[in-house]
Structure formats: C-alpha cells, structure tokens
Design a protein around this motif. Structure first.
Motif, PDB file in Angstrom:
ATOM      1  N   PRO A  44       0.842  -1.180   0.000  1.00  0.00           N
ATOM      2  CA  PRO A  44       0.000   0.000   0.000  1.00  0.00           C
ATOM      3  C   PRO A  44       0.870   1.219   0.000  1.00  0.00           C
ATOM      4  O   PRO A  44       1.896   1.284   0.579  1.00  0.00           O
ATOM      5  N   LYS A 212      -6.311   8.342  -6.606  1.00  0.00           N
ATOM      6  CA  LYS A 212      -6.677   7.351  -5.592  1.00  0.00           C
ATOM      7  C   LYS A 212      -6.778   5.981  -6.236  1.00  0.00           C
ATOM      8  O   LYS A 212      -7.430   5.816  -7.267  1.00  0.00           O
ATOM      9  N   PHE A 214      -7.309   1.724  -5.182  1.00  0.00           N
ATOM     10  CA  PHE A 214      -7.513   0.691  -4.167  1.00  0.00           C
ATOM     11  C   PHE A 214      -6.503  -0.425  -4.384  1.00  0.00           C
ATOM     12  O   PHE A 214      -6.393  -0.972  -5.472  1.00  0.00           O
ATOM     13  N   ASP A 216      -5.012  -4.114  -3.099  1.00  0.00           N
ATOM     14  CA  ASP A 216      -5.382  -5.320  -2.363  1.00  0.00           C
ATOM     15  C   ASP A 216      -4.289  -6.358  -2.539  1.00  0.00           C
ATOM     16  O   ASP A 216      -4.056  -6.861  -3.634  1.00  0.00           O
ATOM     17  N   TYR A 226      -2.561  -6.065   3.087  1.00  0.00           N
ATOM     18  CA  TYR A 226      -3.166  -4.740   2.981  1.00  0.00           C
ATOM     19  C   TYR A 226      -4.348  -4.775   2.029  1.00  0.00           C
ATOM     20  O   TYR A 226      -4.423  -5.628   1.132  1.00  0.00           O
ATOM     21  N   ASP A 228      -6.660  -1.326   0.931  1.00  0.00           N
ATOM     22  CA  ASP A 228      -7.079   0.034   1.256  1.00  0.00           C
ATOM     23  C   ASP A 228      -6.811   0.945   0.068  1.00  0.00           C
ATOM     24  O   ASP A 228      -6.169   0.551  -0.904  1.00  0.00           O
ATOM     25  N   TYR A 229      -7.326   2.187   0.173  1.00  0.00           N
ATOM     26  CA  TYR A 229      -7.032   3.188  -0.838  1.00  0.00           C
ATOM     27  C   TYR A 229      -5.714   3.878  -0.512  1.00  0.00           C
ATOM     28  O   TYR A 229      -5.433   4.191   0.643  1.00  0.00           O
ATOM     29  N   TYR A 230      -4.934   4.126  -1.568  1.00  0.00           N
ATOM     30  CA  TYR A 230      -3.698   4.895  -1.440  1.00  0.00           C
ATOM     31  C   TYR A 230      -3.709   5.974  -2.514  1.00  0.00           C
ATOM     32  O   TYR A 230      -4.384   5.859  -3.533  1.00  0.00           O
TER      33      TYR A 230
END
Length: 316
Positions: A44, A212, A214, A216, A226, A228-230
């Motif tokens: 991430p 942005k 996502f 995974d 992980y 999540d959005y980064y």
C-alpha cells in the motif's frame, strides 16, 4: 508495489525508403479500481523535409510515397494533442497477433514525422500475445519541444508534443529519489521494496496516474497484508509497480526499504508535489536494486541497448 488491476534493423534510414520524411510509430501495488497493472512487488502505500539529412546525416533524395493500407484493429497509445514526457515510446497494439512473415509490411505502414533518429521493435507485452505490440523508440530520449505526427495505416493519425524533461532516479541503497527537471534538481526521501520483495531495477516510463487507487495484496499473492485506498499513484509497470503515497514513508523514508515493491513517498507534500508535476512519458530510473524490469512490462524499452533495440525490428 504490484497491482491486481488491469489497475535494425528497422532504423530511420529504412523509414526513408518508405516515406518522404523520417518515420516512427507508437500504442508494486495492487489496485482494483482506478489504474491498470498486475504483478511484482506490492505495497500500500522540427521535422526534416524530404531530401534533408536523416539518420546518417547525409542528404537523401525524395522517395516516392507508397499508399498506406488499412491496419484493422490497430491502437496507438498516445492521444491526439497530448503532451508527453521525454521517455514515451510510441506503441501500437493489435487486436490479433501479427505473424512474423507480415511484420515488416506492417512496420512500413507505421509512419511518424519528427526530427529524431529511432527504430521500431516488436515486443512481447506482458498482457498480450507475441506479435500484438510494436514500439518506436528514439535512440536517446526525445528532445523537449519536439512535435510528432504518427500515422498507423490509412485510418489513424495522431499529433503530439514532447514536453519538458523530467527524469527521476530512485536509489534503493540510499533511500532517496533525485528529481531532475527544467534545469533544477532536488532530492526526496523514499522507501522501496524490502529484501525479497525488491523494486524492479532499470528504466521505467510513467504510463498514467490516479489520485486514488484501491490496493489489495490478495490480488498479487501477498495474503491479507493490505487492502485500502492509497493516493497520488504514478503507474510505472503493467505488473503493478507504482510510485505513490505511503504512510510508512513518513517513518522509513530516507532510512529503510519496507514496501512490497512499490516506491513510497511521505503522505505530506512530497507525494502530492511529485504527482502534480509528473506526466505520462516521464522517466523513472531505479538503481541499486536487483532484477531489471522486462521490456514488455509497461514501457521498459529503454532497458535494451540501441543495437538490441534495432535488432527487434522486422526490417532488414
């Protein structure tokens, strides 16, 4: 990081025989939403007029122009009117593999007008079959301000411009990125792939970016490390390597490599500043790492020597 998204002998002299001008031609973090990619290490976190000097510097007579054929199913990677960085190859992909016996004829239908020495090369793209991609790469990076016109057969024409030069060199041993652009230079602390999840070595070219993405880890074989959005994600390889915001860089940037393969920048100003100034075609060179990124893993064309690149053309 890696993403789980879809996240010569054909040298310039040869091009003169088929057209009145020099010719060219174009097409880890795991992400599942706003970018394309998929594979290694995820975390991430002037034109010369006909008869003027060509590749050899010698004046050439104006050749007779052959009619361009229709190249059904061809796609060019640069949009009409786009401004790109100095490393951008012109890449043409096809809906079907082009048999070896047909590739030379296809190359003759790919033409670009520009003041540059370059060559075509057939590449095995990571996500395509052999024969579905051919790139044009200059001998050295494009000169800023170069205006280029690409024609792929009788049906596709693109005009684009090369912008200012931006080359970022990421040294995984010192944990710093040196950014050179418009005659200026600055150093930015980074964190890269941890041992065993090393960031690809070699020269990569920015293909796109997203504010942005996502990411995974399950999509790239790293379990539930992980999901999540980064943010401020600059896309470097088809296998999913990004240069992006990573909270771990707040602590480890400039000190240690702790990612799953991507290059991480601190969440404050550094990540956003780089994201805002970078454009597709800008160059990111990673040094001090291990395996060199494959030519067809994104735009890895610059990892071949000039002689190797010319040899990838189907023209004698």
């Amino acid at each position: 990081m890696t993403t789980g998204l879809r996240c010569h002998r054909g040298r310039l002299a040869r091009a003169w025989s088929a057209a009145a001008v020099c010719v060219l031609a174009l097409a880890g973090c795991s992400a599942q939403a706003l970018a394309d990619g998929g594979g290694k290490g995820a975390e991430p976190g002037g034109r010369p007029a006909a008869g003027t000097a060509g590749a050899t510097g010698k004046a050439r007579p104006k050749p007779s122009a052959a009619a361009l054929k229709s190249l059904t199913g061809a796609h060019v990677n640069i949009a009409d009117g786009q401004t790109v960085g100095v490393g951008m190859p012109i890449s043409v992909t096809f809906d079907r593999p082009i048999p070896v016996a047909e590739r030379a004829d296809v190359e003759r239908q790919l033409k670009v007008t520009a003041d540059v020495e370059g060559s075509w090369g057939w590449i095995k793209d990571r996500n395509l079959l052999d024969g579905q991609r051919v790139d044009f790469r200059p001998r050295t990076y494009w000169k800023p301000g170069t205006a280029v016109t690409v024609r792929a057969g009788a049906g596709i024409t693109r005009h684009f411009t090369v912008g200012r030069s931006l080359v970022a060199t990421v040294d995984v041993r010192t944990h710093f990125m040196t950014l050179e652009t418009a005659g200026s230079s600055r150093r930015v602390p980074i964190t890269a792939g941890a041992p065993g999840m090393d960031t690809w070595n070699g020269t990569m070219v920015v293909s796109d970016k997203a504010s942005k993405v996502f990411m995974d880890s399950r999509s790239v074989g790293y379990g539930d490390a992980y999901a999540d959005y980064y943010y401020y994600a600059v896309h470097l390889t088809a296998s999913g390597t990004y240069l992006h915001q990573n909270p771990k860089a707040n602590i480890h940037g400039g000190r240690r490599n702790v990612t799953h393969g991507c290059v991480g920048l601190a969440t404050g100003g550094p990540a956003k500043r780089f994201f805002d100034e970078v454009v597709p075609g800008d160059v990111v060179k990673v040094v001090g790492s291990r395996d060199t990124v494959a030519v067809g893993n994104g735009y890895g064309d610059w990892n071949l020597t000039w002689d190797q690149w010319r040899a990838a053309s189907a023209l004698d």
